[in-house]
Design a protein around this motif. Structure first.
Motif, PDB file in Angstrom:
ATOM      1  N   UNK A 186       0.812  -1.406  -0.073  1.00 48.04           N
ATOM      2  CA  UNK A 186       0.005   0.287  -0.278  1.00 48.04           C
ATOM      3  C   UNK A 186       0.694   1.159  -0.095  1.00 48.04           C
ATOM      4  N   UNK A 187       1.680   1.183   0.882  1.00 47.23           N
ATOM      5  CA  UNK A 187       2.858   2.487   0.961  1.00 47.23           C
ATOM      6  C   UNK A 187       3.157   2.922  -0.780  1.00 47.23           C
ATOM      7  N   UNK A 188       4.434   1.868  -1.160  1.00 47.94           N
ATOM      8  CA  UNK A 188       4.388   1.430  -2.369  1.00 47.94           C
ATOM      9  C   UNK A 188       3.486   2.223  -3.325  1.00 47.94           C
ATOM     10  N   UNK A 189       2.414   1.713  -3.362  1.00 47.64           N
ATOM     11  CA  UNK A 189       1.224   2.067  -4.479  1.00 47.64           C
ATOM     12  C   UNK A 189       0.879   3.462  -4.351  1.00 47.64           C
ATOM     13  N   UNK A 190       0.389   3.575  -3.021  1.00 53.09           N
ATOM     14  CA  UNK A 190       0.590   4.978  -2.650  1.00 53.09           C
ATOM     15  C   UNK A 190       1.434   5.943  -3.111  1.00 53.09           C
ATOM     16  N   UNK A 244       1.769  -7.745  -4.334  1.00 58.81           N
ATOM     17  CA  UNK A 244       1.088  -7.968  -4.958  1.00 58.81           C
ATOM     18  C   UNK A 244      -1.026  -6.707  -4.847  1.00 58.81           C
ATOM     19  N   UNK A 245      -0.779  -6.229  -3.847  1.00 58.50           N
ATOM     20  CA  UNK A 245      -1.246  -4.503  -3.739  1.00 58.50           C
ATOM     21  C   UNK A 245      -0.867  -3.780  -4.632  1.00 58.50           C
ATOM     22  N   UNK A 246       0.518  -3.686  -5.099  1.00 53.65           N
ATOM     23  CA  UNK A 246       1.418  -2.029  -5.558  1.00 53.65           C
ATOM     24  C   UNK A 246       0.013  -1.622  -7.059  1.00 53.65           C
ATOM     25  N   UNK A 247      -0.567  -2.415  -7.339  1.00 54.28           N
ATOM     26  CA  UNK A 247      -1.242  -2.421  -8.747  1.00 54.28           C
ATOM     27  C   UNK A 247      -2.563  -1.686  -8.635  1.00 54.28           C
TER      28      UNK A 247
END
Length: 369
Positions: A186-190, A244-247
């Motif tokens: 979540x941090x990386x995707x944000x 897994x959640x980055x996208x």
């Protein structure tokens, strides 16, 4: 319920309306809660011992055989008949005497004169731990009987005890890895989605390179160099599983960063961190929450696969994957295969049912309808 916002209260009502998911959550939570007390339910150390009028808890504290009137300073083997005799007789009776000598001393009143106090031992419901080597009749693995309800494995360890500890280990591993990978993802995707531009471009190239790394080969190499343990395997799973959640989060932030309320917050001088945390992240939470139960199921499956292949936790650990491997190697012991299949079926089915309910509860078409 009073502490939840109206939106989350509605989501909870939708989840409860799905009876299969709701009861699956209750059953899974109850099973995991029971497994947290594995040391109380399954242990080769007594829960309580009464010795000379004193209560002791051997499953928590260390007591040597000498503490019970024996000869050795090492930890007492509570399954040894001599140690049990010392406890029950208060250390007064010489448990190495023959029954005839003990009877003669009892008739002479020797033990009463020495202040004999009868003790007792309270065992857990399953008087074996996951690594207890049992003395079984015949060759191991042994079939289920009144002493070992699910039988023993090929090293004479109680299968029920290993399932109880293994369930706790698998779920705890899955929860820790899911939590850590979700936070990092979540941090990386944000960061990618909110700042965009060159930051997004660099992150995307790093993710492409990192995701192409053969995870299994890396784990095999590391397991050949270092002895694998719980925390090392957790680190490796998080190291390669955070993408897994980055996208999902990146797409949500790319969509939301140009909304009017985000632009208004920037114009008012609100910091980027506050905008990400308060205004944009709640929108991304919906997508991440629907995915987290599936990530948990996948993580447990990965741990089982690694243990089955022999690249996961040590063989001494209460691993469900190791139990599956034993079932494959001991086809003459069908209770091992049945136990492994039933455990995985129940555990993963409950997680899938819970995932369905979470996904329905966070569906905007149902939440806002």
């Amino acid at each position: 319920m009073m502490a939840l916002s109206p939106l989350n209260q509605r989501r909870w009502r939708i989840f409860r309306a799905n009876k299969r998911s709701y009861y699956a959550l209750i059953l899974f939570s109850a099973l995991y809660l029971i497994s947290l007390f594995s040391e109380v339910l399954s242990n080769d150390h007594p829960l309580l011992v009464s010795y000379q009028g004193q209560l002791r808890a051997p499953f928590i504290s260390f007591y040597s055989e000498a503490d019970y009137g024996g000869d050795f300073k090492t930890e007492a083997n509570y399954r040894d008949p001599v140690v049990q005799c010392l406890i029950r007789t208060g250390g007064v009776v010489d448990c190495f005497d023959t029954p005839e000598d003990i009877l003669t001393k009892v008739q002479a009143g020797k033990y009463q004169a020495e202040g004999f106090q009868q003790g007792w031992i309270l065992w857990p419901p399953i008087p074996y731990s996951y690594n207890t080597i049992n003395d079984v009749k015949g060759a191991a693995p042994s079939a289920p009987d009144r002493d070992h309800w699910l039988g023993t494995d090929d090293t004479a360890r109680d299968v029920l005890a290993r399932v109880l500890y293994g369930f706790r280990l698998s779920v705890s591993f899955g929860l820790i890895v899911t939590l850590l990978t979700s936070v990092i993802g979540i941090l990386a995707g944000a960061i990618q989605g909110y700042f965009g531009g060159l930051t997004d471009l660099i992150f995307q190239r790093v993710i492409e390179i990192w995701s192409s790394t053969p995870t299994l080969y890396v784990i095999i190499i590391i397991s050949a160099v270092w002895t694998m343990n719980f925390w090392l395997l957790t680190f490796l799973m998080v190291l390669f599983g955070w993408m897994g959640l980055v996208g999902l989060v990146r797409a949500e932030f790319l969509r939301a960063r140009n909304f009017e309320y985000v632009r208004a917050a920037k114009a008012l001088g609100v910091s980027d961190f506050a905008i990400i945390l308060r205004h944009v992240l709640p929108n991304a939470t919906v997508a991440t929450m629907t995915m987290m139960p599936f990530i948990l199921s996948g993580t447990i499956g990965s741990l089982t696969a690694l243990d089955f292949l022999g690249f996961g936790l040590p063989a001494s650990a209460p691993s469900l994957g190791e139990l599956t491997q034993q079932a494959k190697q001991n086809l003459q012991a069908p209770w091992l295969a049945f136990t492994a299949f039933a455990t995985f079926s129940i555990m993963l089915s409950l997680l899938v049912f819970i995932s369905e309910g979470v996904r329905a509860a966070f569906d905007p078409r149902k939440t806002f309808s």
